[in-house]
Write an enzyme that holds these catalytic residues in place. Structure first.
Site: not given
Lengths: 655, 362
Positions: A352-354
């Site tokens: 995801g956005s990590t």
């Protein structure tokens, strides 16, 4: 003496005594006593010869046995009387970095049956049940052990006997040939579930383990040892922990009882392990999860040493030590929460956005973006000449977004564009330096490789070429991307450490039990990624802003007494159809998104880097970031949470 | 002094000396074989005292008295054997014992003495007109008790009783041609005998041929005893140091298998000495027989001497693995009162015969 003299004696005797009477009785017949006696003497001589021959045969037999075959029979007699008994070593201890013992040994009495020596096992066990308490689970476990270990000489029917049971059996032992009480060392994990996925457990050596040991020529060293590490550190460091088996030459009697020890070679106890793990930190981290499933890996960036390694839920490793009973086994395996699964190690999730900080660093290093370059975010991205809209999580978009802001507010549109501008193989080449798509080489077996896609991978996997559309979702850590929490933590640690890569490891030192010598495990970096310090600084400072007001983790970062760098992430569990708005509240709990958060602190000189994954925890900011905050507060400030963090997956998104 | 002479006058010094040496070896070995058990040792000394007394008494008895006692003793023995067959006690699956008041007796043991007495008496009576028919009658006198003992079943004792009888018949002068014929007939009838044997007896014989077939069952005795003998080597492992014996690998090590203990601890040296002592005993016995004045004494002394030989040979042969396992003790050495009394009675008979000759000479 001559026959003549005997003859005379006989002759003279004719006139009196018995002979006389006889003689008178046979008066009328012709008798020749001389001849009679001579014949008798011949018969005596023949008998004497028989005696000589027979004794001669015996003498020959004695010579054969006692001289010619002596060494053979000598060996036989020695084999009879001397038995080599293996002396299994004590298994090494496992301690956390502060010396708290996490795995130790204690001795206990077990009641063991030698299946070969018992005619009717069921009847014997029935009879034993009258003497010691044998439950149906004990029977089931025994049955399973018997199936798993066909070649075993002795198997436990009941472990950890009470003193009273020991005494009762001893009084009845004569009724049970082939059954004996043995003192055995048992592994004990005093903290139970805590750190269970790190420690792993030991279990009885089964036929498959035995084959494995034989294939490595180790079986001799395992004579007399019943257990070996099956998972976790217990498995990986098996050779260190086990030690070397000694042996004793014991004189035994015909009943197999040992009479005395003739000589012995003492075993060498296994080495102890000092983990990099901080048990208190581990405990804080595990508690922080509350009832959530998930994983957390915290690494010391300056060494690669793992400070906390959480996979929730855990299990009690003590269950496995004696051979788990089928009921408990079934309960563990059928549990939908999968407590036996090591999520930190082999749970593969979309990052995801990590993923975005790493994408941003790539953009700067490869010259794809400048810090100043900004996009105007309409809330979606479309590939040139296509109508398909890749939607940003924020309806209507974020407005003007440069690189720093793209991290702070977690703008999807920025990264859709960046990814589509970047050749996938270039992306792969750069990001794999951070360990994505590769095993980290941690000292526990069973690590998932993760997945960082490339053209070659897609060709191999699907037999298809790489499409431009494939790149878009890779940019926000979705699409084909898969990472393990361990990989995420490792990548974060590398970033925190400005590109210096240490192999992540759980064991800090191996302590030689005999010499006390301490051997450090991999304290040296394995490589250095060449990065421009200013780009690294830019990304890092953007990550600090994430936890500040305006950032996606502002709530979790509120009041932090250190510079707290982080990045939230959300991993989709179900794919959404175009134009469908995902509504957490309507989706059942199991289909809710996974919450992710990566972090390091203090940002200027990181002492800890971590990754948190909360399964079905919704947004990263809602559940994962608060957990990270608690862990950091404890680690950096020694602040114990008064109560568990509030984890509300339904908390509104920040930004 | 005169009292002493009266006491020892009828004792054959040489014979007693030889037996005393064997008994001494026996006591020494028994001490080791019983793991220095004082109860067992005491019991054996009591047995010895009883046996010596029996010997002394028989040594005082004139051979004429022995002659007169032959028929009654035989008949009583036979009657007791019949009684055992009808109502004896079963011990270890064999009907051997008979209750007589407070104690139990083993009539088959008595036959070991009664049989040579009876046959010697018979041949003595018929000495003047010995014919083939006499041998047949002797064979019947021998066969009836032997058959009764085999039925008990007690193969060891039956074998010894049969052997004594055969010795008397042989010494009485059965023609060589007939002996040869009997041997051939016997060999030919072996398959028939085989079918008559009990299973355990068959097993013992098969085991002898290949002990490894049943190493933990019937082969165990033979294997472990042979190992004990062989591991003794030249000089033995030393008194009390036999591992096969002391770690209890040898079964029945103080009774029938005591020779295994002896040869393990004293080696070839010990077994040679023991063979020599038995040879000396037999030589002395044969000499007494040779010099005996009457057919009765000759046959009695000769057969008693040869029965000593049979005991010794069968036992040592069995322990060293060349004969099947039969319950025959090592003479004058194995633990147990019954056999010891029987053997010393035999010695007493020899002494009685020897005295008779001395009396004649004076």
């Amino acid at each position: 003496m001559s026959t003549g003299s005997i003859g005379r004696n006989l002759f003279t005797s004719q006139s009196r005594g018995i002979g006389g009477r006889l003689g008178s009785r046979g008066l009328g017949e012709y008798r020749d006593p001389e001849r009679e006696v001579r014949r008798f003497h011949l018969r005596l001589a023949a008998a004497g010869a028989l005696v000589l021959i027979a004794f001669g045969v015996l003498f020959g037999r004695f010579i054969y046995l006692q001289v010619i075959q002596h060494s053979y029979y000598h060996t036989k007699a020695e084999d009879n009387r001397i038995s080599v008994v293996p002396l299994p070593p004590n298994r090494g201890l496992i301690m956390d970095r502060t010396g708290v013992v996490l795995a130790r040994n204690h001795s206990a009495y077990t009641l063991e049956i030698q299946p070969d020596q018992v005619d009717d096992l069921d009847a014997t066990i029935d009879a034993l049940a009258g003497v010691v308490d044998i439950q149906s689970r004990d029977r089931k476990r025994f049955k399973k052990l018997r199936e798993d270990m066909r070649g075993a000489e002795s198997l436990p029917i009941k472990t950890r006997l009470s003193d009273e049971e020991v005494a009762r059996f001893a009084a009845n032992a004569y009724r049970f040939p082939g059954v004996a009480i043995k003192a055995r060392l048992y592994r004990e994990y005093p903290f139970g579930e805590l750190a269970s996925h790190v420690l792993g457990y030991i279990g009885r050596i089964n036929d498959r383990d035995l084959q494995w040991l034989e294939s490595r020529d180790l079986s001799a060293n395992y004579k007399g040892t019943d257990f070996m590490g099956k998972t976790g550190v217990e498995q990986f460091y098996e050779q260190e922990l086990h030690g070397s088996t000694g042996s004793a030459h014991v004189e035994i009697d015909a009943g197999g009882r040992s009479v005395r020890t003739l000589s012995s070679h003492a075993p060498t106890a296994g080495n102890s392990l000092v983990l990099t793990l901080d048990l208190k930190l581990q405990e804080v981290a595990e508690k922080a999860f509350g009832s959530y499933r998930g994983a957390l890996v915290a690494i010391d960036p300056s060494t690669g040493g793992i400070l906390a390694f959480v996979s929730r839920p855990g299990y009690d490793p003590n269950l496995f030590v004696d051979g788990i009973d089928p009921q408990s086994w079934e309960r563990l395996v059928k549990d939908p929460d999968k407590p036996l699964s090591n999520r930190a190690l082999n749970g593969a999730y979309p990052p995801g956005s990590t993923f975005k900080p790493f994408m941003a660093l790539m953009a700067l290093e490869l010259g794809k973006r400048t810090p100043e370059y900004a996009i105007s975010d309409p809330g979606y991205f479309s590939l040139p000449g296509q109508t398909h809209r890749y939607r940003d999580w924020k309806v209507g978009g974020h407005g003007m977004v440069n690189l720093r802001r793209s991290i702070v507010i977690s703008c999807d549109t920025y990264y859709y564009g960046l990814a589509s501008d970047t050749d996938i193989d270039k992306l792969n080449e750069f990001l794999s330096q951070f360990g994505f798509g590769e095993r980290s080489g941690i000292d526990v077996r069973g690590e998932h490789k993760g997945l960082l896609p490339s053209r070659a991978w897609k060709k191999k996997r699907f037999g298809e070429r790489w499409y431009a559309g494939d790149s878009v979702s890779v940019g926000i850590g979705q699409g084909y991307n898969l990472t393990t929490p361990l990989q995420l933590a490792q990548a974060t640690a590398i970033l925190a450490n400005n590109g210096v890569v240490y192999r992540p490891h759980l064991v800090r030192e191996v302590v030689d039990t005999v010499t006390g010598e301490r051997r450090a495990i991999e304290p040296e970096p394995i490589r250095k990624i060449s990065l421009h310090p200013k780009w690294v600084q830019l990304v890092k400072s953007a990550m600090v802003d994430v936890t500040r007001p305006g950032g996606t983790a502002a709530r979790a970062g509120a009041g932090a007494e250190y510079t707290f760098a982080g990045k939230t992430g959300t991993a989709q569990v179900i794919a959404m159809k175009q134009d469908e708005k995902y509504d957490e509240k309507k989706v059942s709990e199991r289909f809710r998104d996974h919450a992710l958060f990566i972090s390091f602190a203090p940002a200027e000189a990181p002492r800890i880097a971590l990754a948190v994954l909360v399964e079905n925890g919704g947004h990263g900011s809602a559940t994962a970031a608060p957990i990270a905050r608690v862990v950091l507060d404890y680690f950096l400030l020694d602040k114990k949470p008064e109560q568990p963090p509030v984890l509300d997956p339904d908390a509104p998104e920040e930004g | 002094m005169r009292l002493w002479q009266r006491f020892t006058g009828n004792i054959d010094g040489l014979l007693l000396a030889i037996v005393a040496l064997i008994v001494t070896l026996g006591i020494v070995t028994l001490y080791s074989a019983t793991n220095e058990s004082s109860t067992r040792m005491t019991a054996q000394f009591v047995n010895l005292a009883v046996a010596l007394a029996a010997m002394w008494i028989v040594a005082q008895v004139p051979t004429q008295t022995l002659l007169r006692s032959a028929v009654p003793v035989y008949l009583i023995g036979l009657a007791l054997l019949v009684a055992v067959a009808v109502g004896g006690d079963v011990v270890n699956g064999a009907r051997r014992w008979l209750h007589v008041g407070v104690t139990r007796i083993q009539p088959s043991e008595m036959m070991k003495i009664a049989m040579p007495l009876m046959l010697a008496w018979y041949f003595h009576r018929r000495a003047a007109t010995l014919g083939l028919g006499d041998y047949l009658i002797a064979a019947v006198l021998l066969a009836v008790p032997t058959a009764l003992i085999i039925r008990q079943p007690d193969l060891g004792t039956a074998l010894l009783v049969l052997a004594t009888g055969c010795y008397v018949i042989f010494l009485a002068g059965l023609s060589w041609r007939i002996i040869l014929g009997l041997v051939i007939a016997g060999a030919a009838s072996l398959p028939l005998v085989w079918t008559l044997l009990h299973d355990y007896q068959k097993r013992r014989i098969l085991t002898l041929l290949d002990p490894s077939q049943d190493p933990l069952g019937s082969g165990y005795h033979t294997i472990q005893a042979t190992i004990a003998v062989g591991s003794g080597g030249l000089g033995g492992k030393g008194w009390l140091n036999g591992t096969q014996a002391h770690l209890e690998f040898i079964p029945e090590r103080h009774t029938d298998f005591i020779f295994a203990v002896f040869s393990e601890e004293f080696g070839l040296l010990g077994t040679s000495v023991l063979l020599l002592l038995y040879s000396a005993l037999i030589a002395r016995g044969l000499m007494i027989a040779a010099n005996a004045p009457t057919p009765f004494s000759r046959l009695l002394a000769g057969s008693v001497t040869l029965i000593f030989f049979t005991y010794a040979f069968v036992n040592m042969g069995m322990v060293s693995g060349i004969l099947p396992v039969v319950g025959v003790p090592l003479p004058f050495i194995s633990y147990g009162g019954t056999a010891l009394v029987t053997l010393f009675l035999g010695v007493g008979i020899l002494m009685s015969v020897a005295r008779e000759r001395k009396l004649m000479q004076t």
